[in-house]
Design a protein around this motif. Structure first.
Motif, PDB file in Angstrom:
ATOM      1  N   LEU A   1       0.876  -1.185   0.099  1.00 28.46           N
ATOM      2  CA  LEU A   1       0.011   0.157   0.037  1.00 28.46           C
ATOM      3  C   LEU A   1       0.916   1.328   0.061  1.00 28.46           C
ATOM      4  N   ARG A   2       1.810   1.505   0.989  1.00 26.67           N
ATOM      5  CA  ARG A   2       2.781   2.586   0.956  1.00 26.67           C
ATOM      6  C   ARG A   2       3.513   2.372  -0.359  1.00 26.67           C
ATOM      7  N   ALA A   3       4.060   1.542  -1.101  1.00 25.18           N
ATOM      8  CA  ALA A   3       4.767   1.625  -2.278  1.00 25.18           C
ATOM      9  C   ALA A   3       3.696   2.124  -3.319  1.00 25.18           C
ATOM     10  N   CYS A   4       2.510   1.814  -3.485  1.00 25.98           N
ATOM     11  CA  CYS A   4       1.703   2.275  -4.483  1.00 25.98           C
ATOM     12  C   CYS A   4       1.291   3.608  -4.242  1.00 25.98           C
ATOM     13  N   LEU A   5       1.107   3.930  -3.074  1.00 27.87           N
ATOM     14  CA  LEU A   5       0.731   5.397  -2.773  1.00 27.87           C
ATOM     15  C   LEU A   5       1.984   6.251  -3.145  1.00 27.87           C
ATOM     16  N   LEU A   6       3.329   5.956  -2.709  1.00 27.91           N
ATOM     17  CA  LEU A   6       4.433   6.771  -3.264  1.00 27.91           C
ATOM     18  C   LEU A   6       4.346   6.840  -4.518  1.00 27.91           C
ATOM     19  N   GLY A   7       4.028   5.785  -5.250  1.00 29.92           N
ATOM     20  CA  GLY A   7       4.255   5.787  -6.809  1.00 29.92           C
ATOM     21  C   GLY A   7       3.038   6.680  -7.424  1.00 29.92           C
ATOM     22  N   GLU A   8       2.058   6.716  -6.611  1.00 26.80           N
ATOM     23  CA  GLU A   8       0.909   7.689  -7.242  1.00 26.80           C
ATOM     24  C   GLU A   8       1.159   9.275  -6.872  1.00 26.80           C
ATOM     25  N   LEU A   9       1.723   9.344  -5.759  1.00 29.58           N
ATOM     26  CA  LEU A   9       2.277  10.772  -5.423  1.00 29.58           C
ATOM     27  C   LEU A   9       3.215  11.089  -6.365  1.00 29.58           C
ATOM     28  N   ALA A  10       4.206  10.515  -6.823  1.00 31.12           N
ATOM     29  CA  ALA A  10       5.192  10.628  -7.894  1.00 31.12           C
ATOM     30  C   ALA A  10       4.467  11.245  -9.230  1.00 31.12           C
ATOM     31  N   LEU A  11       3.523  10.634  -9.404  1.00 32.23           N
ATOM     32  CA  LEU A  11       2.798  10.988 -10.738  1.00 32.23           C
ATOM     33  C   LEU A  11       2.041  12.225 -10.620  1.00 32.23           C
ATOM     34  N   ILE A  12       1.626  12.825  -9.445  1.00 32.38           N
ATOM     35  CA  ILE A  12       1.017  13.728  -9.294  1.00 32.38           C
ATOM     36  C   ILE A  12       1.767  15.045  -8.848  1.00 32.38           C
ATOM     37  N   GLY A  13       3.249  14.753  -8.743  1.00 33.05           N
ATOM     38  CA  GLY A  13       4.032  15.757  -8.288  1.00 33.05           C
ATOM     39  C   GLY A  13       4.117  16.029  -6.891  1.00 33.05           C
ATOM     40  N   SER A  14       3.475  15.249  -5.895  1.00 31.07           N
ATOM     41  CA  SER A  14       3.512  15.455  -4.455  1.00 31.07           C
ATOM     42  C   SER A  14       4.389  14.785  -3.767  1.00 31.07           C
TER      43      SER A  14
ATOM     44  N   ARG B   1      10.662  14.545   3.369  1.00 28.60           N
ATOM     45  CA  ARG B   1      11.804  13.596   3.883  1.00 28.60           C
ATOM     46  C   ARG B   1      11.057  12.161   4.286  1.00 28.60           C
ATOM     47  N   SER B   2       9.914  12.382   4.931  1.00 30.39           N
ATOM     48  CA  SER B   2       9.271  10.980   5.258  1.00 30.39           C
ATOM     49  C   SER B   2       9.286  10.114   3.951  1.00 30.39           C
ATOM     50  N   LEU B   3       8.604  10.629   3.102  1.00 27.91           N
ATOM     51  CA  LEU B   3       8.705   9.991   1.723  1.00 27.91           C
ATOM     52  C   LEU B   3       9.855   9.378   1.052  1.00 27.91           C
ATOM     53  N   GLU B   4      10.868  10.155   1.179  1.00 31.48           N
ATOM     54  CA  GLU B   4      12.164   9.820   0.504  1.00 31.48           C
ATOM     55  C   GLU B   4      13.004   8.607   1.146  1.00 31.48           C
ATOM     56  N   ALA B   5      12.432   8.807   2.960  1.00 31.25           N
ATOM     57  CA  ALA B   5      13.037   7.786   3.626  1.00 31.25           C
ATOM     58  C   ALA B   5      12.389   6.455   3.434  1.00 31.25           C
ATOM     59  N   TYR B   6      11.051   6.346   3.147  1.00 34.87           N
ATOM     60  CA  TYR B   6      10.460   5.134   2.724  1.00 34.87           C
ATOM     61  C   TYR B   6      10.784   4.674   1.347  1.00 34.87           C
ATOM     62  N   ALA B   7      11.183   5.620   0.322  1.00 39.54           N
ATOM     63  CA  ALA B   7      11.649   5.386  -0.797  1.00 39.54           C
ATOM     64  C   ALA B   7      12.981   4.119  -0.803  1.00 39.54           C
ATOM     65  N   GLU B   8      13.872   4.991   0.212  1.00 35.89           N
ATOM     66  CA  GLU B   8      15.115   4.098   0.609  1.00 35.89           C
ATOM     67  C   GLU B   8      14.656   2.656   1.003  1.00 35.89           C
ATOM     68  N   LYS B   9      13.859   2.758   2.139  1.00 36.68           N
ATOM     69  CA  LYS B   9      13.421   1.459   2.529  1.00 36.68           C
ATOM     70  C   LYS B   9      12.702   0.458   1.458  1.00 36.68           C
ATOM     71  N   LEU B  10      12.197   1.020   0.405  1.00 39.73           N
ATOM     72  CA  LEU B  10      11.717   0.401  -0.704  1.00 39.73           C
ATOM     73  C   LEU B  10      13.091  -0.408  -1.474  1.00 39.73           C
ATOM     74  N   ARG B  11      14.078   0.354  -1.553  1.00 41.14           N
ATOM     75  CA  ARG B  11      14.955  -0.123  -2.353  1.00 41.14           C
ATOM     76  C   ARG B  11      15.772  -1.125  -1.648  1.00 41.14           C
ATOM     77  N   GLU B  12      15.754  -1.032  -0.111  1.00 43.80           N
ATOM     78  CA  GLU B  12      16.528  -2.101   0.693  1.00 43.80           C
ATOM     79  C   GLU B  12      15.696  -3.434   0.401  1.00 43.80           C
ATOM     80  N   LEU B  13      14.411  -3.254   0.581  1.00 40.44           N
ATOM     81  CA  LEU B  13      13.616  -4.284   0.383  1.00 40.44           C
ATOM     82  C   LEU B  13      13.581  -4.982  -0.957  1.00 40.44           C
ATOM     83  N   ARG B  14      14.107  -4.066  -2.086  1.00 45.37           N
ATOM     84  CA  ARG B  14      14.130  -4.678  -3.317  1.00 45.37           C
ATOM     85  C   ARG B  14      12.946  -4.770  -4.031  1.00 45.37           C
TER      86      ARG B  14
END
Length: 270
Positions: free
Chosen positions: A12-25, A30-43
């Motif tokens: 859910l968080r990964a998809c929300l992050l993706g949708e926010l990127a598409l609408i420019g938000s 920082r919180s979103l960038e931190a979670y994006a890094e977490k997703l990279r760690e999780l591959r």
């Protein structure tokens, strides 16, 4: 959710992050960038996408009034410059060799198969014994390839046609196909539609997934891109027919992707 996903909360968080990127938000938080890094760690598969829309993605989910599916040769000619038909192209097409690659074909077709389009797409790859002049990369070349989508070409009223297009046009069509999911299919949502569109574009260009997206954008500009249509049992000109061909930078490899959202048996059109 895609197969293999173990944690719905992460998804859910990964998809929300993706949708926010598409609408420019998404960029700059920082919180979103931190979670994006977490997703990279999780591959996570969505982790390869940037946190902001790229310029080449400017048309994603943008509806332009008066512009819809291209269903007629007149519409295609009015929106894109027609590629020349040459004798040299026909000769080169006869000499093209089939370069089957099932993994690459599956990736190229994913925007359509994930959403459940009406008919299985055709993704094919060909090699040439010598470089093809971009001027010879037109419908006369494509018609000589052993393509299912062109079987019976000339048996229905109308002539096959190819027009020069751009990577952003192709990428947008791939995104839209996955995002909407077809007339009787299932839309994949913005995050995965974006991922499948990029994976398809990479497959069409023959790029490994380790190539960064901005580098892929640069390379895409050096390829030659075509949209084409024909009047066969494949192209119904009813809901949505798409067909693309791409010539690589070395001018010795060609990829073709065709998809239709009309099923004559299901819709009773045949």
């Amino acid at each position: 959710m895609p197969g293999g996903i173990q944690d719905p909360a992460v998804e859910l968080r990964a998809c929300l992050l993706g949708e926010l990127a598409l609408i420019g938000s998404g960029a700059g938080r920082r919180s979103l960038e931190a979670y994006a890094e977490k997703l990279r760690e999780l591959r996570h598969p969505l982790a390869r996408l940037p946190g902001a829309r790229l310029d080449i993605e400017h048309r994603f989910a943008v509806c332009v009034r008066g512009l819809g599916s291209i269903k007629t040769a007149k519409q295609l000619r009015s929106r894109f410059p027609q590629a020349p038909s040459t004798d040299g192209g026909a000769v080169a097409g006869c000499g093209a060799g089939d370069a089957r690659d099932d993994g690459r074909a599956n990736a190229a077709a994913r925007p359509f198969t994930a959403g459940g389009w009406a008919r299985e797409p055709e993704a094919r790859f060909f090699t040439l014994p010598s470089p093809l002049s971009p001027d010879d990369f037109g419908i006369s070349f494509i018609k000589e390839l052993s393509l299912r989508c062109l079987a019976g070409e000339g048996s229905r009223r109308g002539s096959a046609l190819a027009c020069v297009t751009t990577p952003d046009d192709v990428l947008n069509e791939l995104f839209s196909a996955s995002y909407v999911g077809g007339v009787n299919g299932q839309g994949q949502g913005g995050a995965y539609a974006r991922l499948y569109a990029w994976e398809s574009l990479y497959a069409l260009m023959g790029l490994p997934t380790c190539v960064p997206l901005l580098e892929a954008v640069r390379r895409a500009a050096d390829h030659r891109w075509l949209r084409f249509m024909a009047f066969t049992d494949w192209f119904h000109h009813y809901t949505s027919d798409l067909a693309f061909a791409v010539l690589d930078l070395a001018r010795t490899r060609v990829a073709v992707l065709a998809a239709t959202d009309t099923d004559v048996h299901r819709d009773g059109l045949g």
